[in-house]
Design a protein around this motif. Structure first.
Motif, short mmCIF file in Angstrom:
data_model
loop_
_atom_site.label_atom_id
_atom_site.label_comp_id
_atom_site.label_asym_id
_atom_site.label_seq_id
_atom_site.Cartn_x
_atom_site.Cartn_y
_atom_site.Cartn_z
N ILE A 318 0.83 -1.22 0.00
CA ILE A 318 0.00 0.00 0.00
C ILE A 318 0.86 1.26 0.00
N CYS A 319 0.42 2.25 -0.77
CA CYS A 319 1.12 3.55 -0.85
C CYS A 319 0.04 4.61 -0.67
N THR A 320 -0.67 4.95 -1.74
CA THR A 320 -1.82 5.84 -1.63
C THR A 320 -2.81 5.26 -0.62
N ASN A 321 -3.32 6.11 0.28
CA ASN A 321 -4.35 5.63 1.20
C ASN A 321 -5.63 6.43 0.96
#
Lengths: 454, 486, 131
Positions: A318-321
């Motif tokens: 995961i990067c963008t949340n």
């Protein structure tokens, strides 16, 4: 500008792309529209969809959102900022996220929270992976997942974890109570289990025996993953206080905290855990610290777990949340405060109880399970649900979710119905009256009413 | 600035924000009940509004600052897209609403799928992945499902260039694959010689970004595609840099089998301080059966959902409902407003702005990482000389830029260029802004020579000075608690 | 560069091994390793009683900007871990060859040590990596 670069045309700037790869005009894309034109189109389409009164819950709940929430969240400074990698230029977002983490730990009674995941379903998948990593006492990768967990969540979890060799074992539910009978766990006593998922309330709205289940899991060296509705926690025992030791990991769907229904997204997943598990937690985490002058400030911390540093060994990809949704949720919780949140939860509880009482007075309509619920109930109709729901939809009443697809063992006649604080007595009475009409017209024969024309 | 908790007083409320009637909950058995209310702050509405308005003012954002953050595509997010996605009818639609009450929304989704197919040259598109990394996961999971459907179980490796985003290897591992890194050659292209030596019966696929994270277009992409396909592998396209080539060249035509797009980059949906994004995936014909559900199909004038039962070979659903629908609506509005004539202009102006900055920065004395190459929509400069000769590093330059009111470019990424800044001006910036940025870059270079302490101590003009990351990680302070302030 | 203790053996993963002469060894990270990582914020170690295998990961050292696996240089059973690192990971920065040690392992086979580098060979390795 072209002169400064030393080219004659903009086209020359693309001269490293092999000519035979270049595409022509994109004919399948319509011509440009002005804001006025697209506005007209979208307005028509939005009106088409938005007229119904909604008694569907099933993981997405129609709550009131204070006006200030989205007016503030869509301020350009929040709306158009990036992930706060440059901490000094992002103190607004960072402090807000720290406040969010604080509020979530308060609501769940857990030690720490991350700064969000995509949604409740993917948060549960991440929680399962986290538990398997974190449970050092377990050599297995087995996780018990009750059939009372949202059916979409169960599928998402399987789709996300199955390539990593995690074994998901389904726990059946009690057919009269609609809950996990703690006795069914006896079959697993002494077996190596990494974690047990406990939904509270469960997909049917029913309250699970969270204390007994938690203590059983801990006695069997399994971790507890609590899957909870944050609004319900204003009334219900928080996961950090379940059983003797509390849950180890807590996750869920954050939508009830300020996110509109909006066709299922964007929402946000929340994930909290015990302090000792914090390094196994995926996603961004904000920490308080001091600047060069000793002044307090906030920054991303524990980043070495994350993909941009740890790459193939990261806790997750995961990067963008869901930062903006968390911005809304934080403001939403601040506006409601502890008492406001409790009032929302109590109104939902009360409304649903009232609606169920009203519906089951109709001939042949029954409440399917006999145990306490929060704000949803399985209602059994005397005829197949599908035709009834269609007939009611034609009156712009979305009466509930047909359970026959995901729970064939409940037959064709069961629906899951929810009345949040936004449903009025008039709307609930109207649903009851219309349902009575539809049932009397149908008398068990297939529905003659057709949905509205478009 | 004080925390929201520090404004809280017991019993204070914004009473109009919650139901006025107190619901009766006495029937809930005692053992299920919460004993003590959650320690949420207690405030008036105005206090909340003022606190969060003030907090917002401590952010840099696209609406307030030039934000040339490489690989993030921080371009203007049209306000119209936000307003139209937030029309009451769209906000009120429940994800489980019947198709009869969803035709307006579904029409937008169907048309967005069609537009993304055209822009990328792929056979089919699923909109559901919630962000780029989930799109990557979906893409690699489809590659795995494809090989498994053919009984080709020996393919256990995903190849990833050393310059790739960290999400690439992390996504491959989440799909149960082993990762092999491939080196980059001196010009910034994939090292084809090295690639040849690792391709083989264990190769499941390769994940590429083109233009790459080094800000250059890989000129041998055809050759790479042919070699990977000959070895039995598939090609994955990381759409992080799609902005550079929109309407100019399509991943499908380059030979890619599966791609994800970052709508929060290329289609200008807001970054929201970290999200939400949307990471739709597109595939070539052979991967179409595996696309994640749900998708929208058209049947005459009616739209209908495709779910698990319609797509039995699908890798399934990755979110509870249909992904980040509201983000998809914003992207839809953006694409319709650009239209077929506007879409190629995105790449043109993005590339023009980047090449202009690159040229002028070199004139100022900055060193390009790949001086022989054209910039795409972004480019890299390296400050290794300044670090060596002046003792000021990339982070010092970045923090000093903040003092002058410019957000810093991406720092220290990609990892293989030492002391680098990855700069992406985007197509929505005007020349005056670029010139103002250049002027400041010139000034900072001068300061680095004459007053390096100014850089090392920067920022000086922001709400806080440089923060102690080590302290943050050693003495974890992740939540306020009531005991804190006594 | 600091002096490398000559009584220690080294690995190409920048760990050191000290033969305690009783069938056990002490393992730590080198001064070069701690310098490359920067300020350590966390050290994850196996538990006493765990069995470890040469070449396999047996822990993680973490700084703000990097996390690096500790590859166990030898096979055997963990008989001790440096408990002080839990609260003060910076000890491994300040005294990598002494108080900043990581773990003690009881060897399955003492000949394993023969394959490790001596201080001179390790110094050459560091010098070579610098270019």
């Amino acid at each position: 500008m072209l002169q400064a670069i030393g080219v004659g045309t903009v086209e020359q700037l693309f001269d490293e792309i092999p000519a035979d790869l270049r595409c022509g005009e994109l004919n399948a894309i319509p011509k440009a529209m002005s804001e006025m034109e697209i506005g007209r189109l979208m307005d028509t389409r939005a009106r088409q969809d938005g007229a119904a009164v909604c008694f569907i819950g099933a993981g997405a709940y129609d709550h009131h959102i204070p006006a200030a929430v989205w007016q503030l969240a869509t301020r350009g400074e929040f709306y158009t900022a990036y992930t706060p990698y440059q901490a000094e230029a992002s103190q607004g977002t960072l402090q807000l996220l720290y406040e969010y983490q604080s509020m979530m730990t308060a609501v769940t009674a857990m030690d720490v929270s991350n700064a969000s995941l995509y949604d409740g379903a993917s948060a549960l998948a991440e929680a399962v992976l986290m538990a398997v990593r974190a449970n050092r006492k377990s050599r297995s990768r087995r996780v018990l997942v009750p059939r009372t967990v949202h059916p979409h969540y169960r599928r998402v979890v399987r789709n996300i974890v199955h390539n990593q060799g995690v074994e998901l074992v389904e726990l059946p539910f009690d057919s009269t109570g609609g809950h996990i009978d703690p006795e069914t766990l006896a079959a697993f006593a002494g077996e190596d289990i990494a974690a047990l998922v406990i939904p509270q309330p469960n997909f049917f709205g029913v309250l699970e025996e969270v204390g007994l289940l938690t203590d059983w899991a801990h006695a069997n060296k399994a971790l507890i993953i609590a899957l909870v509705n944050p609004v319900a926690l204003a009334l219900l025992s928080p996961p950090g206080e379940w059983g003797e030791q509390g849950a180890d990991i807590c996750c869920g769907e954050g939508q009830p905290l300020g996110a509109p229904l909006s066709s299922g997204g964007p929402y946000f997943g929340f994930l909290c855990c015990r302090q000792t598990l914090v390094r196994q937690m995926p996603g961004r985490i904000i920490g308080g610290t001091l600047d060069l002058d000793g002044k307090p400030g906030y920054t991303l911390t524990l980043q070495a777990r994350e993909q941009h540093i740890r790459r193939s060994k990261a806790t997750s990809n995961i990067c963008t949340n869901q930062g903006l949704m968390v911005t809304a949720a934080t403001i939403h919780m601040a506006l409601l405060g502890p008492e406001g949140l409790e009032r929302v939860a109590a109104a939902c509880y009360d409304n649903t109880a009232w609606l169920v009482e009203s519906l089951i007075r109709l001939h042949g309509v029954e409440s399917r399970f006999d145990r306490p619920v929060f704000h949803e109930r399985v209602i059994q109709l005397p005829v197949a649900a599908k035709g009834v729901l269609r007939a009611l939809a034609a009156h712009n009443l979305l009466a509930g979710l047909d359970l026959s697809r995901d729970y064939p063992e409940l037959g064709d006649n069961c629906i899951l119905t929810c009345a949040t604080e936004r449903r009025t007595r008039e709307e609930m009475e109207s649903l009851t009256t219309k349902l009575e009409r539809v049932l009397s017209l149908q008398g068990g024969v297939p529905c003659q009413l057709q949905p509205k024309e478009w | 600035m004080s925390l929201i908790y520090q404004h809280s007083r017991p019993g204070r409320r914004a009473p109009g924000q919650a139901p006025l009637a107190k619901g009766d909950t006495t029937a809930i058995p005692e053992r299920f009940r919460r004993r003590v209310r959650a320690a949420l702050p207690e405030l008036s509405e105005m206090q909340v509004v003022r606190h969060y308005t003030r907090l917002s003012q401590k952010n840099f954002s696209i609406d307030t600052h030039f934000y040339p953050l490489g690989s993030c595509t921080m371009k203007y997010n049209p306000r119209g897209a936000n307003q139209l996605a937030m029309l009451p009818g769209f906000l009120a639609r429940h994800p489980e609403a019947p198709e009869t009450h969803s035709q307006g929304f579904m029409a937008c989704m169907y048309e967005l799928q069609e537009m993304l197919k055209e822009v990328t040259g792929m056979q089919a598109v699923s909109l559901s992945p919630a962000a780029g990394a989930q799109g990557e996961f979906a893409g690699v999971a489809m590659i795995r499902a494809y090989h498994e459907s053919r009984g080709d179980e020996a393919r256990r490796e995903i190849l990833v260039p050393d310059a790739a985003h960290g999400t690439n290897p992390a996504s491959a591992v989440m799909c149960g694959y082993q990762v092999r890194e491939i080196p980059t050659d001196a010009n910034g292209d994939v090292d084809v010689t090295a690639l040849k030596t690792v391709l083989g019966p264990r190769t499941a696929g390769i994940m590429l970004t083109n233009p790459s994270t080094l800000g250059v277009f890989d000129r041998r992409i055809r050759e790479i595609a042919n070699r990977v396909h000959e070895a039995g592998g598939l090609l994955y396209y990381d759409g992080a840099n799609l902005n550079a080539i929109l309407g100019k060249v399509r991943p499908g035509d380059m030979g890619f089998d599966v791609i994800h797009m970052n709508l929060h980059k290329t289609f200008s949906t807001p970054h929201g301080g970290g999200g939400p994004g949307a990471g739709p995936v597109g595939v070539s014909a052979r991967l179409q059966p595996y696309l994640p559900v749900p998708m929208v199909d058209r049947d005459g004038d009616d739209y209908r959902w495709l779910s698990e039962s319609d797509c039995p070979e699908s890798i399934g659903r990755l979110s509870a409902f249909a992904g980040n629908a509201g983000v998809l609506l914003r992207a839809y509005v953006y694409a319709r407003m650009l239209g077929r004539e506007g879409i190629p202009r995105v790449a043109e102006y993005a590339t023009l702005n980047a090449n202009y900055l690159l040229e002028r920065l070199q004139e100022l004395g900055y060193e390009a990482a790949y001086p022989e190459r054209r910039a795409t929509h972004e480019f890299i400069i390296t400050l290794r000389r300044q670090a060596r000769e002046l003792g000021v590093n990339t982070m010092d330059f970045a923090k000093r830029l903040l003092d002058y009111g410019f957000h810093a470019p991406t720092t220290y990424f990609p990892l293989l260029v030492p002391e680098c800044l990855l700069i992406e001006p985007t197509e929505t910036e005007d020349k005056e802004t670029l010139d103002a940025f250049l002027e400041v870059m010139g000034k900072i270079l001068e300061e680095a020579k004459t007053e390096p302490e100014l850089l090392k101590g920067a920022p000086h003009a922001l709400p806080v000075r440089r923060l102690d990351d080590v302290r943050a990680a050693r003495e974890l302070d992740l939540a306020w608690s009531p005991s804190r302030d006594g | 560069m600091s002096d490398l203790p000559s009584e220690l053996k080294y690995t190409k993963e920048h760990e050191w091994v000290r033969d305690e002469g009783d069938g056990t060894v002490t393992i730590g990270i080198s001064d070069h390793a701690q310098e490359q990582l920067g300020d350590l914020v966390f050290v994850e170690l196996p538990e006493v009683g765990d069995s470890v295998e040469a070449g396999r990961e047996c822990g993680v050292v973490e700084s703000v900007k990097a996390a690096s696996d500790i590859y166990c240089p030898v096979s055997g059973e963990v008989v001790g871990i440096n408990e002080t690192l839990a609260d003060t990971p910076e000890t491994a920065n300040q005294d990598p060859f002494g108080d900043g040690w990581l773990l003690r392992v009881k060897l399955t086979d003492t000949s394993q040590l023969d394959g490790l580098m001596d201080a001179d060979a390790y110094a050459e390795l560091i010098a070579a990596e610098a270019h």
